[in-house]
Design an enzyme around this catalytic site. Structure first.
Site, PDB file in Angstrom:
ATOM      1  N   LYS A 183       0.853  -1.197   0.000  1.00  0.00           N
ATOM      2  CA  LYS A 183       0.000   0.000   0.000  1.00  0.00           C
ATOM      3  C   LYS A 183       0.880   1.235   0.000  1.00  0.00           C
ATOM      4  O   LYS A 183       2.039   1.204   0.464  1.00  0.00           O
ATOM      5  CB  LYS A 183      -0.902   0.017   1.238  1.00  0.00           C
ATOM      6  N   GLY A 192     -19.889   7.215   4.745  1.00  0.00           N
ATOM      7  CA  GLY A 192     -18.925   7.516   3.701  1.00  0.00           C
ATOM      8  C   GLY A 192     -19.494   7.310   2.312  1.00  0.00           C
ATOM      9  O   GLY A 192     -19.959   6.222   1.974  1.00  0.00           O
ATOM     10  N   GLY A 227     -17.907   8.062  -0.863  1.00  0.00           N
ATOM     11  CA  GLY A 227     -16.879   8.297  -1.859  1.00  0.00           C
ATOM     12  C   GLY A 227     -17.159   7.506  -3.122  1.00  0.00           C
ATOM     13  O   GLY A 227     -18.305   7.177  -3.438  1.00  0.00           O
ATOM     14  N   VAL A 278     -16.787   4.450  -3.824  1.00  0.00           N
ATOM     15  CA  VAL A 278     -17.433   3.153  -3.588  1.00  0.00           C
ATOM     16  C   VAL A 278     -18.752   3.311  -2.844  1.00  0.00           C
ATOM     17  O   VAL A 278     -19.772   2.710  -3.212  1.00  0.00           O
ATOM     18  CB  VAL A 278     -16.491   2.206  -2.814  1.00  0.00           C
TER      19      VAL A 278
END
Length: 351
Positions: free
Chosen positions: A80, A184, A186, A188
């Site tokens: 990552k 959230g 965003g 996705v």
């Protein structure tokens, strides 16, 4: 404090730091495990409050990618990257070029893809300086549409499939009328909201950006709630789709949902929180199992495949979750513990 003494250090193979004075780039790349293949994972840009918060995130995320790849049946390892900074304020072309050079400096040990705060356009700029960038020349789209390299549609579809399976397993029903709280919205989270709306679910949403909440309210008949209120709602499903480490002993006591299933990485503040969820009768979908659609997408872009083959692979997330849930019930263990056991069996097995 040494990286080796960090609480989230888990025998990581490589942790690299970059500070480019000219562009202001501050970034970290962590490679957790390459037993099954070269490490692959998204590059995230986020306004971290401190260097330690960024290091904590990249160590957790890279480990999660190892487990995610193993559970998704992919021949690759986990890595990552994180860039420290607000993508809406300090992202520049020069910064992205510097990040591309940083990725390239690891000579293919780490392959970078898209994550929060980043776009395919950003990756293409990085690719000017590195051949180790994935997701910029996509051939397949999960729904057969024009592919642009963004894995978010595949991630969202996988989370939707996994959430639906989790509801069936825990509540014995389909999604019609099921109340879902999404934290959230965003790339996705918004797509997940659309899938759930079309399936007849009732949505409650929150996000740090008011305009995204307004979009979900207008397009998906969602009800807007505050950032703190999202934990307390009388809903069937809590879907974390923002940052990680958001499930802790304090807010787990607040959650009324019977299922936790969302797109966020590293949702548990500590592994022990999985047991707290189990003791409260909440079915937890291990994050790296349910949100593997994106990495499956990227994998299929690198091999001879098809839209249908990629979609079928993503839908196997359902089968994997049921395997985890059944084994957890048999062993009377938390689902995250069981998922870890299965993943470790896979990525530590001798060739």
């Amino acid at each position: 404090m040494s990286v080796f003494e960090h609480i989230e250090f888990d025998q990581h193979e490589h942790v690299a730091f970059c500070h480019d004075k000219e562009t202001g780039l501050k970034a970290i790349i962590a490679i957790h495990n390459t037993h099954l293949g070269a490490s692959l994972g998204g590059c995230r840009m986020w306004p971290y409050s401190s260097d330690d918060e960024a290091l904590n995130d990249v160590l957790r995320l890279s480990k999660g990618m190892t487990y995610k790849a193993a559970m998704a049946g992919l021949n690759q390892g986990g890595g990552k990257a994180v860039i420290l900074g607000d993508p809406r304020k300090v992202k520049t072309v020069a910064l992205m070029r510097a990040m591309g050079r940083f990725v390239d400096s690891l000579s293919g040990q780490y392959i970078s893809a898209e994550d929060s705060g980043m776009s395919v356009a950003d990756l293409k700029i990085m690719a000017e300086h590195s051949n180790h960038i994935a997701g910029i020349e996509a051939k397949y789209h999960v729904f057969g549409e024009q592919a642009d390299g963004n894995p978010a549609p595949s991630t969202a579809y996988g989370v939707f499939v996994g959430l639906r399976t989790s509801v069936e397993f825990a509540l014995g029903r389909d999604l019609q009328g099921v109340k879902v709280a999404i934290q959230g919205l965003g790339h996705v989270g918004m797509r997940l909201a659309e899938h759930l709306h079309k399936a007849g679910a009732i949505l409650y949403v929150t996000d740090i950006y008011p305009e995204t909440v307004e979009k979900a309210v207008s397009q998906f008949a969602a009800k807007a709630v505050s950032l703190n209120e999202i934990y307390d709602l009388d809903v069937d499903v809590f879907a974390p789709c923002a940052m990680g480490a958001i499930l802790n002993p304090a807010n787990i006591t607040q959650i009324k949902a019977k299922v936790v299933a969302g797109a966020a990485n590293n949702q548990l503040a500590t592994e022990a929180c999985g047991q707290l969820l189990r003791e409260k009768g909440i079915l937890y979908a291990p994050d790296y199992v349910i949100n593997a659609g994106g990495i499956i997408d990227i994998y299929h872009q690198k091999i001879p495949s098809s839209h249908d083959a990629m979609k079928a692979h993503i839908e196997r997330i359902s089968t994997t979750l049921v395997e985890v849930y059944q084994r957890a019930n048999e062993l009377e263990q938390a689902t995250n513990v069981v998922a870890n056991q299965i993943a470790e069996e896979r990525f530590t097995k001798k060739a």
